[in-house]
Write an enzyme that holds these catalytic residues in place. Structure first.
Site, PDB file in Angstrom:
ATOM      1  N   PHE A 142     -21.086  -0.707  40.222  1.00  0.00           N
ATOM      2  CA  PHE A 142     -20.649  -0.369  41.579  1.00  0.00           C
ATOM      3  C   PHE A 142     -20.002  -1.601  42.232  1.00  0.00           C
ATOM      4  CE2 PHE A 142     -21.694   0.121  46.180  1.00  0.00           C
ATOM      5  CZ  PHE A 142     -20.828   1.175  46.423  1.00  0.00           C
ATOM      6  N   ASN A 154     -20.457  -3.488  44.661  1.00  0.00           N
ATOM      7  CA  ASN A 154     -21.185  -4.656  45.165  1.00  0.00           C
ATOM      8  C   ASN A 154     -21.921  -5.419  44.056  1.00  0.00           C
ATOM      9  OD1 ASN A 154     -23.392  -3.064  44.601  1.00  0.00           O
ATOM     10  ND2 ASN A 154     -24.039  -2.793  46.735  1.00  0.00           N
ATOM     11  N   LYS A 155     -21.770  -4.992  42.809  1.00  0.00           N
ATOM     12  CA  LYS A 155     -22.502  -5.655  41.732  1.00  0.00           C
ATOM     13  C   LYS A 155     -21.781  -6.933  41.276  1.00  0.00           C
ATOM     14  CE  LYS A 155     -25.830  -2.707  41.766  1.00  0.00           C
ATOM     15  NZ  LYS A 155     -25.378  -1.790  42.808  1.00  0.00           N
ATOM     16  N   LEU A 156     -22.477  -7.702  40.405  1.00  0.00           N
ATOM     17  CA  LEU A 156     -21.900  -8.992  39.993  1.00  0.00           C
ATOM     18  C   LEU A 156     -20.497  -8.783  39.435  1.00  0.00           C
ATOM     19  CD1 LEU A 156     -22.831 -12.044  39.679  1.00  0.00           C
ATOM     20  CD2 LEU A 156     -22.922 -11.512  37.256  1.00  0.00           C
TER      21      LEU A 156
END
Ligand SMILES: Cc1ncc(COP(=O)(O)O)c(C=O)c1O
Length: 374
Positions: free
Chosen positions: A182, A184-186
């Protein structure tokens, strides 16, 4: 002039994303049949040092697919932490199995291994530890329990790309694991996910169920022996993912550097608990998470409102699984007490955590936070 708004997280798209997407589009390969899908799977497996990685459409579907591949189904139980994001529980529900909750440990905010055995029944099929906010669970303790009871371990590594447990990469320790890609992930594909397997016995089932159970053995196409899912990642998104993965270590370094700068200012401040990093862990600090103690003065909710007024976005911690109306309706056992989870849910928030926050932004965020204390 009003101060710049600082979002809690935003993606970094500073690599070769556009180049790869352009190649995918100009070659006409936008569906899941394009070559970036396989390339991303190979590169992801290599990054984690595991033999197999399989793309999916989200972290939620990655967990669902992992559970299906593990043979979890109606009548089974899967142990999950009470302190997690709802997708961990929903993925279990999709299989027809029941999630069973275990409270968090105050020391690392993750599933407390000391409380797991009491929740194991004859129906338990797997344990799904969740590396919350990028801090690894106590995997040795969990693997030992799983081993003693013949259970599978399926890591919810949605938040833990780049995290380590005793030098081993989170998501590469259990039998299977699920990652979220998603925004907002790393690293991100916008929406997307990945299942990782250390053992080849799962790979056929993963590929079979993610593709509507089309036969893998070349038998009659359009004859389906099982009910499958369309969890295929499009090539265009895999192209973004590959470019992101090339820079994963840069983003990891940036998140860890954010945490170090936040810690330097917030450590020891009255009313603030900084995020744990136990000796066994190297956290990805996916989100920089803090607890607002009663000695801070204003409550966590008041702090969030105050920071919002200062143009700083935050998020509150998850609400315990035993307090989810959806899970009670589904028939989960929501009785019992989960005091550590409840306390985390009451007092926790995370601060802006985008890779590459500037010193000035961290200074502004922490000053605004400390100015709210009474
Ligand atoms: C712990 C955990 N598990 C699963 C998921 C689901 O991932 P997705 O949003 O990609 O479906 C998330 C999402 O952030 C998560 O935090």
């Amino acid at each position: 002039m009003s101060a710049e708004f600082i979002p809690v997280c935003e993606p970094n798209l500073g690599g070769r994303e556009l180049e790869y997407v352009t190649k995918a589009v100009s070659g006409g390969w936008i569906s899941s049949s394009g070559s970036y899908v396989g390339e991303l799977e190979r590169a992801f497996a290599e990054y984690l040092d595991v033999p197999y990685a399989v793309t999916t459409t989200s972290g939620t579907t990655a967990l669902h697919l992992a559970l299906v591949a593990a043979g979890v189904g109606p009548g089974d139980e899967v142990i999950i932490p009470a302190f997690t994001m709802i997708a961990s529980a929903f993925a279990v529900c999709y299989t027809g199995a029941k999630p069973v909750f275990v409270d968090a440990a105050a020391s690392d905010w993750n599933i407390d291994p000391r409380l797991v055995e009491a929740k194991i029944s004859s129906k338990t099929k797997a344990i799904m530890p969740v590396h919350v906010y990028g801090h690894s669970c106590d995997m040795d303790a969990l693997l030992q329990i799983a081993d003693a009871h013949g259970l599978l371990v399926i890591e919810d590594a949605a938040e833990a790309l780049g995290s380590f447990y005793k030098g081993r990469k989170c998501g590469a320790i259990g039998d299977l694991s699920g990652f979220s890609l998603f925004a907002n992930k790393l690293i991100t594909t916008g929406e997307g996910g990945m299942v990782v397997a250390r053992d080849g016995r799962f790979i056929d089932r993963l590929r079979y169920y993610k593709n509507l159970c089309f036969p893998l053995d070349g038998s009659r196409r359009y004859v389906h022996d099982d009910i499958g899912f369309n969890y295929r990642m499009p090539n265009v998104l895999a192209a973004i993912g590959l470019a992101q993965l090339e820079r994963a270590d840069i983003y990891l370094e940036a998140r860890r550097s954010n945490a170090a700068r936040y810690n330097a200012i917030l450590q020891g401040q009255r009313g603030i608990v900084i995020p744990p990093e136990l000796p066994w862990a190297s956290s990805s600090y996916w989100m920089y998470s803090i607890l607002i103690g009663d000695d801070f003065g204003p409550s966590r909710d008041a702090v969030m409102i105050g920071l919002k007024a200062a143009g700083i976005e935050t998020r509150s911690f998850f609400v315990s699984m035993h307090r989810q109306p959806a899970l009670a309706k589904y028939g989960c056992d929501v009785s019992g007490a989960y005091p550590v989870t409840d306390e985390l849910a009451r007092t926790g928030l995370y601060l802006p955590s985008t890779s590459g926050l500037t010193d000035a932004q961290i200074e502004r965020i922490t000053s605004a936070l400390l100015a709210l204390r009474t």
